[in-house]
Design a protein around this motif. Structure first.
Motif, PDB file in Angstrom:
ATOM      1  N   ASN A 148       8.931  12.631 -32.275  1.00 20.12           N
ATOM      2  CA  ASN A 148       7.956  13.711 -32.476  1.00 20.12           C
ATOM      3  C   ASN A 148       8.287  14.433 -33.784  1.00 20.12           C
ATOM      4  O   ASN A 148       9.270  15.174 -33.876  1.00 20.12           O
ATOM      5  N   SER A 171      12.911   8.667 -38.151  1.00 16.41           N
ATOM      6  CA  SER A 171      11.787   8.346 -37.265  1.00 16.41           C
ATOM      7  C   SER A 171      12.231   7.538 -36.052  1.00 16.41           C
ATOM      8  O   SER A 171      11.585   7.572 -34.999  1.00 16.41           O
ATOM      9  N   SER A 188      13.779  10.308 -33.721  1.00 20.22           N
ATOM     10  CA  SER A 188      12.925  11.484 -33.494  1.00 20.22           C
ATOM     11  C   SER A 188      11.466  11.036 -33.392  1.00 20.22           C
ATOM     12  O   SER A 188      10.774  10.929 -34.416  1.00 20.22           O
ATOM     13  N   VAL A 244       1.448  14.539 -38.640  1.00 20.20           N
ATOM     14  CA  VAL A 244       1.964  14.666 -37.273  1.00 20.20           C
ATOM     15  C   VAL A 244       2.110  13.282 -36.645  1.00 20.20           C
ATOM     16  O   VAL A 244       1.434  12.328 -37.032  1.00 20.20           O
ATOM     17  N   SER A 245       3.002  13.196 -35.660  1.00 22.85           N
ATOM     18  CA  SER A 245       3.220  11.915 -34.985  1.00 22.85           C
ATOM     19  C   SER A 245       2.049  11.541 -34.095  1.00 22.85           C
ATOM     20  O   SER A 245       1.699  10.368 -33.968  1.00 22.85           O
ATOM     21  N   ASP A 246       1.456  12.532 -33.459  1.00 20.67           N
ATOM     22  CA  ASP A 246       0.324  12.273 -32.567  1.00 20.67           C
ATOM     23  C   ASP A 246      -0.802  13.238 -32.910  1.00 20.67           C
ATOM     24  O   ASP A 246      -0.702  14.441 -32.668  1.00 20.67           O
ATOM     25  N   LEU A 280      11.313  18.627 -31.319  1.00 18.72           N
ATOM     26  CA  LEU A 280      10.396  18.359 -32.433  1.00 18.72           C
ATOM     27  C   LEU A 280      11.175  18.451 -33.734  1.00 18.72           C
ATOM     28  O   LEU A 280      11.920  19.412 -33.952  1.00 18.72           O
ATOM     29  N   ASP A 320      -2.088  15.804 -30.497  1.00 16.31           N
ATOM     30  CA  ASP A 320      -1.314  17.013 -30.220  1.00 16.31           C
ATOM     31  C   ASP A 320      -1.765  18.197 -31.072  1.00 16.31           C
ATOM     32  O   ASP A 320      -1.313  19.322 -30.860  1.00 16.31           O
ATOM     33  N   PHE A 380       2.829  21.988 -27.985  1.00 14.43           N
ATOM     34  CA  PHE A 380       4.273  21.805 -27.852  1.00 14.43           C
ATOM     35  C   PHE A 380       4.831  22.949 -27.026  1.00 14.43           C
ATOM     36  O   PHE A 380       4.610  24.119 -27.333  1.00 14.43           O
TER      37      PHE A 380
END
Length: 390
Positions: free
Chosen positions: A152, A147, A150, A202-204, A122, A207, A231
């Motif tokens: 996440n 990005s 990475s 956040v990416s997702d 992460l 999550d 995570f």
């Protein structure tokens, strides 16, 4: 949030809501004057990562002055100008490394730390945009680079962009597959105005197991924002290995030492054999009578942080909550009075604790010296020294 709970206890409540990587952000508006309360809030807490903006730290100050027991700290300090600066505190049990840092001439200040996970890493960044007139382009350039490698990412910080009034930042962040965790609850209060400046992307979004915020009157007019991310961490417990010389059985060690035939060393054919003989026997004595022990490092409590100080902190936090709700001048004066009293009481308690510790060390030294003189007098008397009075 309940009004009758201190910030310290509420941070612990937030940390227990969901399992995962627990991340929080606070705008400190000068960390050093508040470092004692910062340590009291987070030491021995379950927060894994603490992101701080507006640290106001300088390069000539070493990490010891802003350290937090149980955490390693990463810093970017503003150079040649006062204010600014960002820091990331990561629990020592978490494997991580510094990935990227702003440069001296950066208009936007940032730090990126890579956290090691069981199912991939992460990238966690802390961002500080000093004012709303600064262009976001430098940040977008960094995100464009990282990005791709990475997938996440978590970004948090004070972006000085009010999401209650504009969605431009939210739209641009989607270009890098980043979504905000909060889009409608203010995090900054000034006079009668409220704005959403402190953000987490956040990416997702799926999550995000938990998100919340709470007032942080110990630091600034910015709320502390908190997020638990699904995570799986790769833990590395910090340990020390040592020999406990305080609990040696001297009698047994002496008996075992006398049982060894040391004269045999003189009949060995070479100096290498003699060294091996000595090494083997001394190591064996150590491992038998002073064995190696392993200890997991744990943070220490601050004894001078008294119940009275904690109660004052709670009163101050309640006063801040009342002022934020009703925005009356008399409530603000009450909060400011309690805030100043907390600072004064902490300063006085630390000075008293330091003085007490000094006396304890001195008393211990005098006691040891007295004991040594008594033992020396007894030893001389046993050898018939005529200078020792009976």
């Amino acid at each position: 949030m309940s009004n009758n709970r201190s910030m310290r206890s509420m941070v612990r409540v937030l940390s227990k809501q969901k399992c995962g990587l627990r991340i929080c952000h606070i705008n400190a508006q000068s960390l050093l004057p508040k470092i004692d309360e910062f340590r009291d809030i987070f030491t021995d807490s379950d927060v894994d990562v603490i992101c701080v903006t507006e640290t106001w730290l300088r390069d000539e100050l070493n990490d010891d002055i802003c350290c937090l027991e149980g955490y390693r700290v990463f810093r970017f300090n503003r150079v040649n100008r006062v204010g600014g600066g960002v820091a990331i505190y990561v629990k020592r049990t978490i494997k991580c490394k510094l990935k990227l840092s702003a440069t001296v001439d950066s208009t936007i200040e940032y730090l990126f730390v890579e956290v090691v996970g069981n199912d991939g890493n992460l990238l966690l960044g802390t961002i500080y945009r000093p004012n709303r007139y600064i262009d976001f382009s430098p940040l977008y350039t960094v995100l464009e680079e990282i990005s791709l490698s990475s997938p996440n990412i978590v970004l948090c910080g004070d972006f000085n962009c009010n999401l209650l009034n504009t969605n431009v930042l939210t739209h641009n962040m989607q270009t890098y597959n980043l979504k905000p965790a909060n889009t409608n609850v203010p995090t900054h209060y000034f006079g009668r105005d409220a704005s959403l400046l402190d953000l987490m992307f956040v990416s997702d979004i799926h999550d995000v197991a938990f998100y919340d915020q709470l007032s942080a009157p110990a630091f600034s007019k910015h709320d502390l924002i908190f997020l638990t991310l699904r995570f799986s961490l790769d833990f590395s417990v910090e340990k020390i290995t040592y020999r406990d010389f305080h609990n040696i059985n001297i009698q047994e060690l002496g008996d075992r030492t006398r049982e060894i035939n040391w004269d045999a060393m003189y009949y060995l054919p070479s100096s290498n054999d003699q060294i091996e003989f000595l090494t083997y026997n001394i190591s064996n004595l150590f491992n038998t009578h002073v064995p190696l022990k392993t200890k997991i490092l744990k943070p220490n409590n601050k004894p001078w942080f008294t119940v009275n100080i904690r109660n004052l902190i709670q009163q101050r936090d309640d006063a801040y909550t009342n002022w934020k709700r009703y925005r009356l001048n008399e409530l603000r004066r009450a909060f400011c009075s309690l805030r100043n009293r907390v600072v004064a009481e902490i300063r006085k308690a630390k000075a008293k604790a330091k003085k007490t510790r000094h006396h304890q060390v001195w008393d211990s030294y005098k006691e040891s010296l007295k004991k040594y003189k008594q033992e020396l007098r007894i030893a001389k008397r046993s050898h018939g020294d005529p200078s020792v009075s009976q």
